[in-house]
Scaffold this motif. Sequence first.
Motif, PDB file in Angstrom:
ATOM      1  N   GLY A 164     -41.660   7.198  65.958  1.00 49.61           N
ATOM      2  CA  GLY A 164     -42.197   6.225  67.135  1.00 49.61           C
ATOM      3  C   GLY A 164     -41.137   5.021  67.097  1.00 49.61           C
ATOM      4  N   GLN A 165     -41.723   3.970  67.271  1.00 49.09           N
ATOM      5  CA  GLN A 165     -41.109   2.429  67.624  1.00 49.09           C
ATOM      6  C   GLN A 165     -40.575   2.407  66.449  1.00 49.09           C
ATOM      7  OE1 GLN A 165     -40.368   1.310  70.257  1.00 49.09           O
ATOM      8  NE2 GLN A 165     -39.348  -0.604  69.395  1.00 49.09           N
ATOM      9  N   THR A 166     -41.021   2.463  65.136  1.00 51.11           N
ATOM     10  CA  THR A 166     -40.735   1.955  63.771  1.00 51.11           C
ATOM     11  C   THR A 166     -39.156   2.582  63.788  1.00 51.11           C
ATOM     12  OG1 THR A 166     -42.778   1.867  62.900  1.00 51.11           O
ATOM     13  CG2 THR A 166     -40.773   2.218  61.322  1.00 51.11           C
ATOM     14  N   LEU A 167     -39.036   3.992  64.115  1.00 49.96           N
ATOM     15  CA  LEU A 167     -37.704   4.731  64.102  1.00 49.96           C
ATOM     16  C   LEU A 167     -36.869   4.058  65.037  1.00 49.96           C
ATOM     17  CD1 LEU A 167     -35.784   6.996  63.310  1.00 49.96           C
ATOM     18  CD2 LEU A 167     -37.084   8.384  64.589  1.00 49.96           C
ATOM     19  N   VAL A 212     -32.359  10.489  59.034  1.00 48.27           N
ATOM     20  CA  VAL A 212     -33.055  11.394  58.874  1.00 48.27           C
ATOM     21  C   VAL A 212     -34.384  10.906  59.278  1.00 48.27           C
ATOM     22  CG1 VAL A 212     -34.201  12.717  57.148  1.00 48.27           C
ATOM     23  CG2 VAL A 212     -31.819  12.880  57.051  1.00 48.27           C
ATOM     24  N   SER A 213     -35.190  11.658  59.931  1.00 50.16           N
ATOM     25  CA  SER A 213     -36.475  11.586  60.201  1.00 50.16           C
ATOM     26  C   SER A 213     -37.169  12.787  59.704  1.00 50.16           C
ATOM     27  CB  SER A 213     -36.791  11.419  61.620  1.00 50.16           C
ATOM     28  OG  SER A 213     -38.264  11.333  61.983  1.00 50.16           O
ATOM     29  N   LEU A 214     -38.446  12.556  58.916  1.00 51.34           N
ATOM     30  CA  LEU A 214     -39.354  13.473  58.490  1.00 51.34           C
ATOM     31  C   LEU A 214     -40.430  13.867  59.370  1.00 51.34           C
ATOM     32  CD1 LEU A 214     -39.433  12.187  54.754  1.00 51.34           C
ATOM     33  CD2 LEU A 214     -37.987  14.018  55.894  1.00 51.34           C
ATOM     34  N   ILE A 247     -35.426  12.872  66.959  1.00 54.96           N
ATOM     35  CA  ILE A 247     -34.256  12.061  66.309  1.00 54.96           C
ATOM     36  C   ILE A 247     -32.796  12.971  66.915  1.00 54.96           C
ATOM     37  CG2 ILE A 247     -34.272  13.443  64.183  1.00 54.96           C
ATOM     38  CD1 ILE A 247     -33.377   9.559  65.007  1.00 54.96           C
ATOM     39  N   LEU A 248     -32.894  14.313  66.788  1.00 54.60           N
ATOM     40  CA  LEU A 248     -31.748  15.199  67.235  1.00 54.60           C
ATOM     41  C   LEU A 248     -31.235  14.711  68.362  1.00 54.60           C
ATOM     42  CD1 LEU A 248     -33.233  18.729  66.498  1.00 54.60           C
ATOM     43  CD2 LEU A 248     -31.710  17.519  64.949  1.00 54.60           C
ATOM     44  N   GLU A 249     -31.711  14.116  69.508  1.00 53.71           N
ATOM     45  CA  GLU A 249     -31.169  13.804  70.642  1.00 53.71           C
ATOM     46  C   GLU A 249     -30.502  12.459  70.511  1.00 53.71           C
ATOM     47  OE1 GLU A 249     -34.643  13.897  73.186  1.00 53.71           O
ATOM     48  OE2 GLU A 249     -34.917  15.828  72.503  1.00 53.71           O
ATOM     49  N   GLN A 250     -30.900  11.749  69.332  1.00 60.13           N
ATOM     50  CA  GLN A 250     -29.979  10.492  69.059  1.00 60.13           C
ATOM     51  C   GLN A 250     -29.063  10.542  67.909  1.00 60.13           C
ATOM     52  OE1 GLN A 250     -31.380   7.604  70.287  1.00 60.13           O
ATOM     53  NE2 GLN A 250     -33.791   8.137  70.414  1.00 60.13           N
ATOM     54  N   GLY A 251     -28.570  11.896  67.862  1.00 63.28           N
ATOM     55  CA  GLY A 251     -27.528  12.258  66.846  1.00 63.28           C
ATOM     56  C   GLY A 251     -27.808  12.284  65.379  1.00 63.28           C
TER      57      GLY A 251
END
Length: 318
Positions: A221-224, A240-242, A247-251
């Motif tokens: 979400g917004q935190t990330l 890395v997001s768990l 997140i893949l779209e952001q590299g």
Amino acid sequence: MKAVVFSRYGGPEVLEVRDVPEPKLGPESVLVDVRTVSVNPVDWQIAAGHLDSRFDVRFPVIPGWDVAGVVAEIGPTVTEFAVGDEVIGYVREDSIGRGTYAERVAAPLRTVARKPMNLGWEQAAAMPIAGLTAYQSLVRTLRVGPGDTVLIQAAAGGVGSFAVQIAVAMGARVIGSASDRNHDYLRQIGAEPVAYGPGLNECVRALTPQGVTAILDMYGGQTLTSSLDLLSDESKGRVVSLTNDGILEQGGTFVFARPSKADLDQLTRMAESGVLTPEISTVMDVTDAAEAFRLSQTGHVRGKIVLRVMGRLSAAIH
Ligand SMILES: NC(=O)c1ccc[n+]([C@@H]2O[C@H](COP(=O)([O-])OP(=O)(O)OC[C@H]3O[C@@H](n4cnc5c(N)ncnc54)[C@H](OP(=O)(O)O)[C@@H]3O)[C@@H](O)[C@H]2O)c1
């Protein structure tokens, strides 16, 4: 044998203790007499039906993927373990049904490793999923090391408390987010604490004006999204997001922890050398699993919740 089970999706109230068939031991598995298990948010997320689209689910489901216990029997091909060995495991298969909140569990070889000799049963059960998630994110994926400044979100939680210690052991500088009451704990394990929520980026910038070189996210979400601004120019994509595969779209990289004997062995060695100490906030009997789910659902547990299993289920009224 007896186990905690749920026969339909729902909240903690769907859990009950029941007689279930003994697990059948496959050729590459060990039968583990369960001493302790730990609670992970995924346990109640599964019970609520959140993973229904990803896994075949066979009711009644025995919840739980973490275990610590003693090998009671080995499959015919197993040479790595013997009866009586003390082990830990992240006993996840590609379907859901036979979990660890039970008197015994059949654990495929790839899911188990030797228990750290210096840890008791409660600390040992705390380690597999949270420790592997932190290790595979920081060491295998982000390859953090000296020269890195890592931001770890939810640094005082189950995964976070392992992640801080692992990043510190790798030689990184660690900034960890948590509520105020956990800041002293974060300092004790080697992190510089910051409060999460509005103002987080400013607090991190005050500590490291040039930004961070890697981020471990557990909130999405917004935190990330807002924390991505904190990555220094040369470190874009080292996140890395768990929780958020967007997140893949952001590299960045989405990590879903995988059972790995080799990685568990590494965690065992780190625990034995004193650089990794599991943090336990609460120990309960497995018959109180519903209460443990409610506690985990608050989202404010420090370290791990552990459930004692041995001798507790046979005494349960059902
Ligand atoms: N992809 C995977 O393989 C994988 C594996 C394990 C876990 N996970 C996921 O990762 C997340 C964390 O797991 P966990 O086991 O560490 O959970 P947990 O133990 O329940 O985490 C609790 C911690 O989160 C902190 N927290 C609460 N709200 C926060 C916020 N807005 N920002 C930062 N920290 C906050 C709390 O700190 P305070 O008490 O100080 O508020 C508490 O210490 C869960 O969503 C879980 O499902 C994914």
